[in-house]
Design an enzyme around this catalytic site. Sequence first.
Site, short mmCIF file in Angstrom:
data_model
loop_
_atom_site.label_atom_id
_atom_site.label_comp_id
_atom_site.label_asym_id
_atom_site.label_seq_id
_atom_site.Cartn_x
_atom_site.Cartn_y
_atom_site.Cartn_z
N LYS A 11 37.20 32.96 32.67
CA LYS A 11 36.41 31.88 32.13
C LYS A 11 37.18 30.65 32.43
O LYS A 11 38.24 30.48 32.73
CB LYS A 11 36.26 32.15 30.83
CG LYS A 11 37.45 32.07 29.97
CD LYS A 11 38.16 30.66 29.58
CE LYS A 11 39.54 30.61 28.68
NZ LYS A 11 40.14 29.50 28.77
N PRO A 96 43.87 34.56 38.19
CA PRO A 96 45.19 34.03 37.99
C PRO A 96 45.81 34.33 36.62
O PRO A 96 45.29 33.96 35.65
CB PRO A 96 45.28 32.74 38.36
CG PRO A 96 43.68 32.12 38.52
CD PRO A 96 42.97 33.45 38.47
N VAL A 97 46.93 34.67 36.77
CA VAL A 97 47.71 35.07 35.57
C VAL A 97 48.56 34.04 35.22
O VAL A 97 48.87 32.99 35.84
CB VAL A 97 48.88 36.17 35.91
CG1 VAL A 97 50.07 36.51 34.66
CG2 VAL A 97 48.47 37.33 36.36
N ALA A 98 48.38 33.82 33.51
CA ALA A 98 48.87 32.49 33.08
C ALA A 98 48.29 31.18 33.63
O ALA A 98 49.01 30.37 33.53
CB ALA A 98 50.23 32.32 32.81
N GLY A 100 45.15 29.86 32.60
CA GLY A 100 44.22 29.23 31.74
C GLY A 100 42.91 29.54 31.98
O GLY A 100 42.15 29.06 31.53
N MET A 101 42.64 30.94 32.72
CA MET A 101 41.32 31.51 32.86
C MET A 101 41.15 33.00 31.89
O MET A 101 40.34 33.51 32.34
CB MET A 101 41.31 31.37 34.31
CG MET A 101 41.40 30.33 35.15
SD MET A 101 40.39 30.34 36.70
CE MET A 101 38.96 30.44 36.38
N ALA A 102 42.01 32.81 30.98
CA ALA A 102 41.84 34.02 30.18
C ALA A 102 41.88 35.51 30.80
O ALA A 102 41.07 36.22 30.42
CB ALA A 102 40.49 33.84 29.04
N GLY A 103 42.71 35.64 31.82
CA GLY A 103 42.79 36.97 32.49
C GLY A 103 43.01 38.09 31.66
O GLY A 103 42.46 39.05 31.55
N GLY A 104 44.03 37.77 30.71
CA GLY A 104 44.54 38.78 29.83
C GLY A 104 43.46 39.30 28.76
O GLY A 104 43.39 40.33 28.69
N ASP A 138 40.30 34.63 22.50
CA ASP A 138 39.51 34.41 23.60
C ASP A 138 38.94 35.82 24.12
O ASP A 138 38.06 35.59 24.91
CB ASP A 138 40.30 33.94 24.98
CG ASP A 138 40.87 32.40 24.94
OD1 ASP A 138 39.95 31.79 24.10
OD2 ASP A 138 41.22 32.24 25.72
#
Length: 300
Positions: A11, A96-98, A100-104, A138
């Site tokens: 996101k 991308p990890v960490a 700001g695209m809420a991957g986790g 999120d």
Amino acid sequence: MDSVTVRVPAKVNLQLAVGPLRDDGYHDLVNVFHAVSIFDEVTATAKVGMSVRVEGESADQVPEDGENLAIKAAFALAGHAGRSYGVNLLIRKSIPVAGGMAGGSADAAAALVACNELWGLGLPLEDLMEIAADIGSDVPFALLGGTAVGTGRGERLTPLKVEGDFHWVFALADGGLSTATVYAECDRLREATGERVAWPRAAEPLLAALREGDAETLGAELRNDLQPAAVMLRGSLARTLKAGREHGALGSLVSGSGPTCAFLARSESHAGELAASLKDAGVARDVITAHGPVPGPVIV
Ligand code: ATP
């Protein structure tokens, strides 16, 4: 059924309005979430016990133990069902990890959908949304996808009907930014400047631009209250954002808590041109194009 694979999008926040710091240490937020076509894949395979493995983009920065948000989601779902189910989760990362695209959060949402199917629970979306909200603010949007306005800590969601597609360019940075550190820096900057912080509200012109598919206005209305803090912590982002504007982006902003920067293009071909210019300018580790809105987790 032995295994289920779910594809889940990243996101970008089109508006992130951060209210004053509350006594409990959180902030009231207004979040306009927008799911874009950068996907992680989570495969849930039946086994005894719970385990997780991570492959792909920056996999070495993602925990492969009980700290992984996807495995937390699997435990939460098993707990809700009141059974000691087992699963192995294989996460293939492209988000991308960490960044700001809420991957986790996306992986947690994918794990909920995959395990719900694998374990034959048949829980409706409303039940999964409740479990999601306990995992992270999120995660409910990651289950929903599309475009939605989030309030509270981001977990109370109103889906938004959007006209057409928007075309985006994302500039990925080396290394991540911790969300908690960026919020702390935002509080520090506000304190230092004596800024009067307004109650967060969704910007009506931005919502209208989404409803009408008006990319020009949307570009002008993109706004992230965390951006000054992210730029303060990572000075190079100012150069990245400037390069996007100079190469004709309709608008630019830091995505969530950063350090990924998002640029809105006029069209798919313009996004390709903008991405090539940003690559040439050398202002990012990598540059990718994507479109949105896209649906939430899908079983593939
Ligand atoms: P947000 O946009 O929600 O602030 P983010 O995109 O900045 O999040 P994530 O990629 O979700 O950040 O990762 C933040 C941290 O969470 C990582 O540094 C990582 O250690 C941890 N983490 C736990 N589970 C996962 C996962 N499945 N994928 C990525 N990171 C994870």
